[in-house]
Structures are given as structure tokens and as C-alpha cells.
Design a protein around this motif. Structure first.
Motif, PDB file in Angstrom:
ATOM      1  N   UNK A  30       5.971  31.832  42.197  1.00 10.52           N
ATOM      2  CA  UNK A  30       5.324  30.933  41.214  1.00 10.52           C
ATOM      3  C   UNK A  30       6.363  30.106  40.465  1.00 10.52           C
ATOM      4  N   UNK A  31       7.398  30.761  39.992  1.00 11.55           N
ATOM      5  CA  UNK A  31       8.419  30.048  39.206  1.00 11.55           C
ATOM      6  C   UNK A  31       9.169  29.050  40.080  1.00 11.55           C
ATOM      7  N   UNK A  32       9.398  29.419  41.336  1.00 16.32           N
ATOM      8  CA  UNK A  32      10.060  28.494  42.262  1.00 16.32           C
ATOM      9  C   UNK A  32       9.192  27.255  42.474  1.00 16.32           C
ATOM     10  N   UNK A  33       7.915  27.473  42.758  1.00 22.68           N
ATOM     11  CA  UNK A  33       7.011  26.333  42.980  1.00 22.68           C
ATOM     12  C   UNK A  33       6.907  25.491  41.713  1.00 22.68           C
ATOM     13  N   UNK A  34       6.764  26.152  40.544  1.00 20.32           N
ATOM     14  CA  UNK A  34       6.632  25.404  39.284  1.00 20.32           C
ATOM     15  C   UNK A  34       7.889  24.572  39.020  1.00 20.32           C
ATOM     16  N   UNK A  35       9.053  25.179  39.171  1.00 20.21           N
ATOM     17  CA  UNK A  35      10.312  24.486  38.878  1.00 20.21           C
ATOM     18  C   UNK A  35      10.550  23.330  39.852  1.00 20.21           C
ATOM     19  N   UNK A  36      10.350  23.610  41.155  1.00 19.11           N
ATOM     20  CA  UNK A  36      10.642  22.567  42.147  1.00 19.11           C
ATOM     21  C   UNK A  36       9.580  21.470  42.151  1.00 19.11           C
ATOM     22  N   UNK A  37       8.349  21.833  41.826  1.00 21.02           N
ATOM     23  CA  UNK A  37       7.317  20.791  41.698  1.00 21.02           C
ATOM     24  C   UNK A  37       7.672  19.862  40.541  1.00 21.02           C
ATOM     25  N   UNK A  38       8.105  20.455  39.422  1.00 21.26           N
ATOM     26  CA  UNK A  38       8.521  19.624  38.281  1.00 21.26           C
ATOM     27  C   UNK A  38       9.714  18.748  38.666  1.00 21.26           C
ATOM     28  N   UNK A  39      10.656  19.338  39.401  1.00 24.49           N
ATOM     29  CA  UNK A  39      11.844  18.562  39.817  1.00 24.49           C
ATOM     30  C   UNK A  39      11.481  17.404  40.733  1.00 24.49           C
ATOM     31  N   UNK A  40      10.647  17.672  41.749  1.00 22.65           N
ATOM     32  CA  UNK A  40      10.338  16.588  42.700  1.00 22.65           C
ATOM     33  C   UNK A  40       9.481  15.503  42.033  1.00 22.65           C
ATOM     34  N   UNK A  41       8.629  15.899  41.109  1.00 23.35           N
ATOM     35  CA  UNK A  41       7.842  14.885  40.397  1.00 23.35           C
ATOM     36  C   UNK A  41       8.754  14.028  39.512  1.00 23.35           C
ATOM     37  N   UNK A  42       9.699  14.687  38.806  1.00 21.78           N
ATOM     38  CA  UNK A  42      10.637  13.930  37.970  1.00 21.78           C
ATOM     39  C   UNK A  42      11.508  13.026  38.840  1.00 21.78           C
ATOM     40  N   UNK A  43      11.878  13.539  40.019  1.00 18.46           N
ATOM     41  CA  UNK A  43      12.700  12.760  40.951  1.00 18.46           C
ATOM     42  C   UNK A  43      11.925  11.564  41.508  1.00 18.46           C
ATOM     43  N   UNK A  44      10.602  11.634  41.437  1.00 19.93           N
ATOM     44  CA  UNK A  44       9.749  10.522  41.891  1.00 19.93           C
ATOM     45  C   UNK A  44       9.355   9.630  40.710  1.00 19.93           C
ATOM     46  N   UNK A  45      10.141   9.721  39.635  1.00 18.98           N
ATOM     47  CA  UNK A  45       9.930   8.881  38.446  1.00 18.98           C
ATOM     48  C   UNK A  45       8.609   9.138  37.719  1.00 18.98           C
ATOM     49  N   UNK A  46       8.071  10.351  37.897  1.00 18.21           N
ATOM     50  CA  UNK A  46       6.901  10.736  37.111  1.00 18.21           C
ATOM     51  C   UNK A  46       7.393  11.361  35.797  1.00 18.21           C
ATOM     52  N   UNK A  47       6.582  11.220  34.749  1.00 15.74           N
ATOM     53  CA  UNK A  47       6.924  11.866  33.478  1.00 15.74           C
ATOM     54  C   UNK A  47       6.380  13.293  33.526  1.00 15.74           C
ATOM     55  N   UNK A  48       7.290  14.243  33.464  1.00 15.62           N
ATOM     56  CA  UNK A  48       6.902  15.640  33.717  1.00 15.62           C
ATOM     57  C   UNK A  48       7.374  16.566  32.603  1.00 15.62           C
ATOM     58  N   UNK A  49       6.516  17.509  32.263  1.00 16.22           N
ATOM     59  CA  UNK A  49       6.903  18.589  31.367  1.00 16.22           C
ATOM     60  C   UNK A  49       6.788  19.910  32.106  1.00 16.22           C
ATOM     61  N   UNK A  50       7.580  20.879  31.698  1.00 12.51           N
ATOM     62  CA  UNK A  50       7.504  22.225  32.276  1.00 12.51           C
ATOM     63  C   UNK A  50       7.472  23.219  31.117  1.00 12.51           C
ATOM     64  N   UNK A  51       6.439  24.037  31.105  1.00 14.25           N
ATOM     65  CA  UNK A  51       6.275  25.049  30.061  1.00 14.25           C
ATOM     66  C   UNK A  51       6.278  26.416  30.730  1.00 14.25           C
ATOM     67  N   UNK A  52       7.295  27.211  30.435  1.00  9.96           N
ATOM     68  CA  UNK A  52       7.403  28.538  31.044  1.00  9.96           C
ATOM     69  C   UNK A  52       6.697  29.550  30.132  1.00  9.96           C
ATOM     70  N   UNK A  53       5.520  29.998  30.555  1.00 10.86           N
ATOM     71  CA  UNK A  53       4.772  30.980  29.751  1.00 10.86           C
ATOM     72  C   UNK A  53       4.945  32.407  30.267  1.00 10.86           C
ATOM     73  N   UNK A  54       5.855  32.587  31.196  1.00 10.85           N
ATOM     74  CA  UNK A  54       6.157  33.956  31.648  1.00 10.85           C
ATOM     75  C   UNK A  54       7.220  34.523  30.703  1.00 10.85           C
ATOM     76  N   UNK A  55       6.780  34.844  29.476  1.00  7.27           N
ATOM     77  CA  UNK A  55       7.725  35.213  28.421  1.00  7.27           C
ATOM     78  C   UNK A  55       8.578  36.427  28.776  1.00  7.27           C
ATOM     79  N   UNK A  56       7.933  37.433  29.375  1.00  7.19           N
ATOM     80  CA  UNK A  56       8.670  38.679  29.597  1.00  7.19           C
ATOM     81  C   UNK A  56       9.503  38.633  30.881  1.00  7.19           C
ATOM     82  N   UNK A  57       9.222  37.668  31.727  1.00  6.67           N
ATOM     83  CA  UNK A  57       9.993  37.561  32.973  1.00  6.67           C
ATOM     84  C   UNK A  57      10.422  36.129  33.238  1.00  6.67           C
TER      85      UNK A  57
END
Lengths: 241, 137
Positions: A30-57
């Protein structure tokens, strides 16, 4: 009454789509997909936010290579710091990446506090990295974020498939939008997700042995087949764009 | 300051209640803040006044009362109970600032004084809530 609940929608009003990357099990990517999805969207000039709600992990900071932890700037709330062009909120900026042992009510209150005080700029997408399972975090974001949509991650494992299927069924019962199911770390001969999720199946992300060496390095991450596969998920992109 | 965001939440809530209750004038808002938020009363009152500048006319004569509720903990491991005021002097500036932003990070920086467990319940004094809203119909 808790006034923070009443400003969550207001804080998210400048965001196009809010997408939770979720799945029933831990360690499925999940974290890999979330992080890389945010990266590829930002790399495609999209405005992207990433909020990590997996507080304990929390682990998106490790994937993205965040090593210097510092408090966000404040201006009528907290302003998400930028990392690789992504507006990024992780609890590790507050805990200095120490162990964060939280029970249910603590998680609910921390989510509420973050959603109430974070002032997201105009974004095309806010990607939320979720903890495993249907738990406090899942129930809270369904309760608090009316426009939430889920992207489900699973793996080619009977165990994972059974658990994820229950999560998907519950989300469907709750009438929560599901963008689709991605099968991660696949082998050429084993596919369970296509049969288990015939209507929402999006495709596969093959196991990528270059990923481990790419962790923490934006350029290498963007060259992984995981990133390239996420770029090519046209069904997701069609729905998202 | 992120106190503004919380003050905005209070006034947003008061507007919602005023609409639901058909109030033509809001006269008093009582806000309780948990001590664990480590929010300065003066800063929060200033933030409230800033937010109220842009509020509709029905808030022109409102009085905001602010109460700070002391924070207390109970250890889930040994049952020991203690107050935040007893231990906050042991926190350094960054730890205090972390708790100021996200009070639940207390579980990272505080331990039960008796058994040293981080597994404790915050039994009182966290969060923010609107205790009452008075007005005229």
C-alpha cells in the motif's frame, strides 16, 4: 461537540480527488503504491498531496527518502512541506520517526487534529496511505471525508485475497466509491485478483527486484517498473483525470 | 499559528448551530480546550477575535469563554494515574511542540512514571470542544 469535525470538508475543498490506498493485509505494498502514485502524478505536472495515515507503521517517508524531520510551517494552520513536488504530511515530522504506540481513540483524535489544522493548497489529487485492515482509520476517513474514494491493493496470495475481499465487500455495503483493485507483486503464473474482483480489477504490478535499491531515491523510483505500471494504469487515470 | 485553524473550527461550528437553531444573534460561546493541546489562552483568544472579524453580523456581540481542562492519564499496564502538569516540565522544547501540534504524540514522549509503559489512556484534557452556544431567536 467537537468543532474539528465541522471544518474537515472545508480544509479539503480545494482538492479534486481524495484517494485512499488501502487493502486488508499488511505488507502488500500500500505504501509503495501510494508513494509511487504520488511521485508519478507529480512527475506528470499534477498537483499532488500525500497524507500518511499509517501512524503506527509509517513508511512513505522511507520510500521517498525523507531523512530530515522538522515541523511544518504555520500560517492559519499547518502548511504541508513539499517533497519531490508533493505536498506531504507524515506523523514522522512530529515524532522524529520514533515508535508511535497509539490505541483507537488516539488514532481518531490524531486524524481529526491533522485534518482540521492542515491547510492543503489547491490539489488535483490527495493520496492517503492507509494502515492495514478495516479499522479506526478506515472508519474515520469514511465518516469524515465524504468524497473519499478507495484504490485497493492486493497480492497473489489466497490469504490476502480472502481478507481483501471482505474489506471490499464492506466498502461496497457502505456505498464507498472503489476506483479499482490492483494486484501487486505478481508472479507470471498466479493471479487471484482477476477472479476475485472481476468488476473492479485494474491489473497487475509485477514483482520488481530493482525496487529495494530504488527506495529513498526519487529518480530511481521513477525508473522502476512499479512506477511505469502505475503511469500506465489507464483505467485509474481515466477515472482520475 | 495553527490555533487559527482551531478557532475557525469553533466559529464554523457556531455558525452551523446558529443556522440549525434559527438564532438571529449568538451571545455566548463556551469553548473547552484540553491542556494536552498546550495552547496558550492568549493566542487562542486572539485567533478567535481574528476569525470573528469575518463572521456574520449575528456574532457582533458574542462573548467567547475559554476553559482549559487539566490533562490526566491512566496507565493501561499498571493502573497508575497521573497529571500532565506533573510531567510536562520533563519534556524538551521539540517534544512539547510535537504534542502542541498532535497531542497524541504524548505516547511517543511520555511514559508511565511507575512502570515506564507508553501504553496509557488519556482520560481527560485533550482535544477541543464547544461546550455551549447561547443566542436569541
Amino acid at each position: 461537540m467537537d468543532p474539528r469535525i465541522n471544518v474537515v470538508e472545508k480544509r479539503l475543498e480545494k482538492i479534486g480527488k481524495v484517494i485512499a490506498i488501502a487493502g486488508g493485509k499488511g505488507g502488500i505494498g500500500k505504501s509503495t503504491v501510494a508513494s509511487l502514485l504520488a511521485l508519478v502524478l507529480a512527475d506528470s505536472n499534477q498537483k499532488v498531496g500525500l497524507l500518511d495515515l499509517d501512524f503506527t507503521g509509517a513508511s512513505t517517508h522511507t520510500i521517498l527518502g525523507l531523512e530530515d524531520f522538522h515541523f511544518p510551517d504555520e500560517d492559519e494552520g499547518i502548511i504541508p512541506p513539499k517533497l519531490h513536488g508533493i505536498s506531504y504530511i507524515t506523523i514522522t515530522n512530529f515524532t522524529q520517526d520514533h515508535a508511535t504506540p497509539l490505541r483507537g481513540q488516539d488514532i481518531t483524535n490524531a486524524i481529526l487534529e491533522l485534518l482540521a489544522i492542515t491547510r492543503w493548497d489547491e490539489l488535483d489529487y490527495l493520496i492517503i496511505d492507509m494502515p492495514p485492515g478495516i479499522n479506526d482509520t478506515t472508519l474515520d476517513i469514511i465518516r469524515l471525508i465524504k468524497k473519499i474514494e478507495f484504490c485497493i491493493v492486493t497480492t497473489p496470495s489466497k490469504i490476502t485475497t480472502k481478507v481483501v475481499k471482505k474489506s471490499v465487500e464492506l466498502l461496497q455495503e457502505l456505498n464507498v466509491s472503489i476506483l479499482g483493485v490492483i494486484e501487486n507483486m505478481t508472479y507470471p503464473t498466479i493471479h487471484y485478483a482477476k477472479e476475485a474482483f472481476p468488476k473492479s480489477y485494474l491489473g497487475t504490478i509485477p514483482f520488481d527486484e530493482t525496487y529495494e535499491n530504488a527506495i529513498g531515491d526519487k529518480e530511481k523510483l521513477l525508473e522502476t517498473s512499479i512506477a511505469n505500471t502505475l503511469r500506465n494504469f489507464t483505467v485509474i487515470c481515466d477515472k482520475m483525470c | 499559528m495553527h490555533e487559527w485553524a482551531l478557532a475557525d473550527a469553533v466559529i464554523t461550528t457556531a455558525k452551523k448551530v446558529a443556522k440549525e437553531e434559527n438564532l438571529i444573534k449568538v451571545t455566548e460561546i463556551v469553548v473547552k480546550i484540553g491542556e494536552l493541546q498546550t495552547i496558550s489562552r492568549e493566542i487562542f483568544e486572539t485567533a478567535l477575535q481574528q476569525v470573528l472579524k469575518d463572521a456574520p453580523d449575528l456574532f457582533n456581540e458574542v462573548t467567547c469563554k475559554l476553559e482549559i481542562e487539566p490533562a490526566g492519564f491512566k496507565c493501561m499496564n499498571c493502573g497508575h494515574e497521573w497529571l500532565f502538569s506533573d510531567v510536562k516540565k520533563n519534556l524538551d522544547d521539540d517534544e512539547t511542540e510535537s504534542i502542541h501540534f498532535i497531542p497524541e504524540t504524548a505516547h511517543v514522549f511520555l511514559k508511565c512514571p511507575t512502570c515506564k509503559s507508553p501504553d496509557f489512556e488519556i482520560v481527560k484534557g485533550r482535544g477541543i470542544w464547544v461546550d455551549s452556544i447561547e443566542g436569541e431567536k
